[in-house]
Motif scaffolding. Structure first.
Motif, PDB file in Angstrom:
ATOM      1  N   THR A  59       3.216  -9.458   2.394  1.00 33.24           N
ATOM      2  CA  THR A  59       2.341 -10.811   2.121  1.00 33.24           C
ATOM      3  C   THR A  59       1.014 -10.034   2.158  1.00 33.24           C
ATOM      4  O   THR A  59       0.420 -10.994   1.672  1.00 33.24           O
TER       5      THR A  59
ATOM      6  N   GLU B  57       6.575 -12.441  -1.748  1.00 35.85           N
ATOM      7  CA  GLU B  57       5.923 -13.266  -0.703  1.00 35.85           C
ATOM      8  C   GLU B  57       4.546 -12.891  -0.608  1.00 35.85           C
ATOM      9  O   GLU B  57       3.880 -13.226   0.166  1.00 35.85           O
TER      10      GLU B  57
ATOM     11  N   VAL C 154       0.129 -19.296  -8.434  1.00 35.56           N
ATOM     12  CA  VAL C 154      -0.684 -20.234  -7.781  1.00 35.56           C
ATOM     13  C   VAL C 154      -2.011 -20.159  -7.372  1.00 35.56           C
ATOM     14  O   VAL C 154      -2.644 -20.869  -6.722  1.00 35.56           O
TER      15      VAL C 154
ATOM     16  N   LYS D 255       3.237 -16.131  -5.178  1.00 33.74           N
ATOM     17  CA  LYS D 255       2.897 -16.755  -4.132  1.00 33.74           C
ATOM     18  C   LYS D 255       1.276 -16.326  -3.866  1.00 33.74           C
ATOM     19  O   LYS D 255       0.700 -16.805  -2.896  1.00 33.74           O
TER      20      LYS D 255
ATOM     21  N   LEU E  17       0.699 -12.593  -0.361  1.00 35.35           N
ATOM     22  CA  LEU E  17      -0.481 -13.550  -0.458  1.00 35.35           C
ATOM     23  C   LEU E  17      -1.696 -13.079  -0.830  1.00 35.35           C
ATOM     24  O   LEU E  17      -2.439 -13.936  -1.429  1.00 35.35           O
TER      25      LEU E  17
ATOM     26  N   THR F 123      -2.568 -16.119  -3.342  1.00 31.22           N
ATOM     27  CA  THR F 123      -3.681 -17.068  -3.521  1.00 31.22           C
ATOM     28  C   THR F 123      -4.879 -16.456  -3.550  1.00 31.22           C
ATOM     29  O   THR F 123      -6.127 -16.912  -3.738  1.00 31.22           O
TER      30      THR F 123
END
Length: 254
Positions: free
Chosen positions: A79, A99, A146, A125, A101, A127
């Protein structure tokens, strides 16, 4: 023979401690249940070709820096990617971070094989992205699926030809600057059709001055007209034209 057929298996206690020693000739590493790869852990392992790390959640700064023989890497649960984590992985042809982030500064600097065709960096994913994440990166296409905001110089000096930003609403200064191969930017193809805003910087030189034409793709013809008429985007167009480039808006995938 040095540098061939050397496989090392590590469990979590080893893998989560400080940088690994004595692995100069390793070609493959298995992290059986490690959840973190620390900063500089595998940096400069010139023979490393593959790693299995199914449980890793975070990759530290410069963890794989200059592992130039690795052609692919998959971190299915990761992540968080630290600064310069994959910097200098010049043999890379594919990377999977489904996955992820957050990505730090210079994370993919100088990564990807410049001779490989159709290479792509997709972060479905993610951000939170840092500046200069793809400086000198040779991935041909970039997608931040995203992410809603790109910081200053986020995609600076990459060798990509296309960028897909379906959710982006805010773009920092010089975001695409020195992306000399850029030809196409796609906004809003997942249904987000409002105009991205530009951060309040003195200049709006988003694109490389040397490029001939950058086409900005949006879902509808009306939105393309809105982009062209928007005062801030008009300044981007004028700034690019003043240095020999051009920006056009096309509504082509409604």
């Amino acid at each position: 023979m040095f540098g061939t057929e050397t496989v090392v298996e590590m469990s979590a206690p080893d893998a989560e401690h400080k940088a690994y020693k004595g692995l100069a000739d390793v070609t493959a590493i298995t992290l059986t249940d490690a959840t973190a790869i620390n900063a500089n852990a595998f940096a400069n392992l010139a023979y490393l070709q593959s790693i299995s790390a199914p449980e890793v959640l975070s990759v530290g700064s410069s963890a794989f820096s200059k592992c130039f023989r690795m052609a692919s890497i998959s971190l299915p649960k990761c992540t968080s990617v630290g600064n310069s984590a994959f910097e200098g992985m010049s043999g890379l042809q594919s990377i999977s971070l489904p996955e992820c982030l957050s990505v730090g500064y210079n994370a993919f600097k100088g990564a990807f094989d410049k001779n490989a065709q159709n290479t792509s960096l997709v972060l479905p994913k993610c951000t939170s992205v840092g500046s200069d994440i793809v400086s000198d990166c040779n991935a041909k296409s970039i997608e931040l699926t995203v992410a809603t905001s790109l910081p200053e110089e986020c995609l600076y000096k990459g060798n990509y030809t296309s960028v897909r930003l379906p959710a982006v609403q805010s773009i920092g200064n010089r975001c695409f600057d020195n992306g000399r191969n850029l030809t196409d930017v796609y906004f809003g193809y997942n249904g987000v059709v409002t105009l991205p805003t530009l951060e309040e910087w003195e200049e709006y030189n988003l694109f490389a001055w040397e490029v001939q034409t950058v086409t900005i793709h949006v879902p509808t013809a009306q939105l393309a007209l809105d982009y062209a008429a928007d005062s801030k985007w008009a300044k981007v167009v004028a700034e690019t034209q003043s240095h020999g480039g051009s920006v056009v808006f096309v509504g082509d995938y409604a």
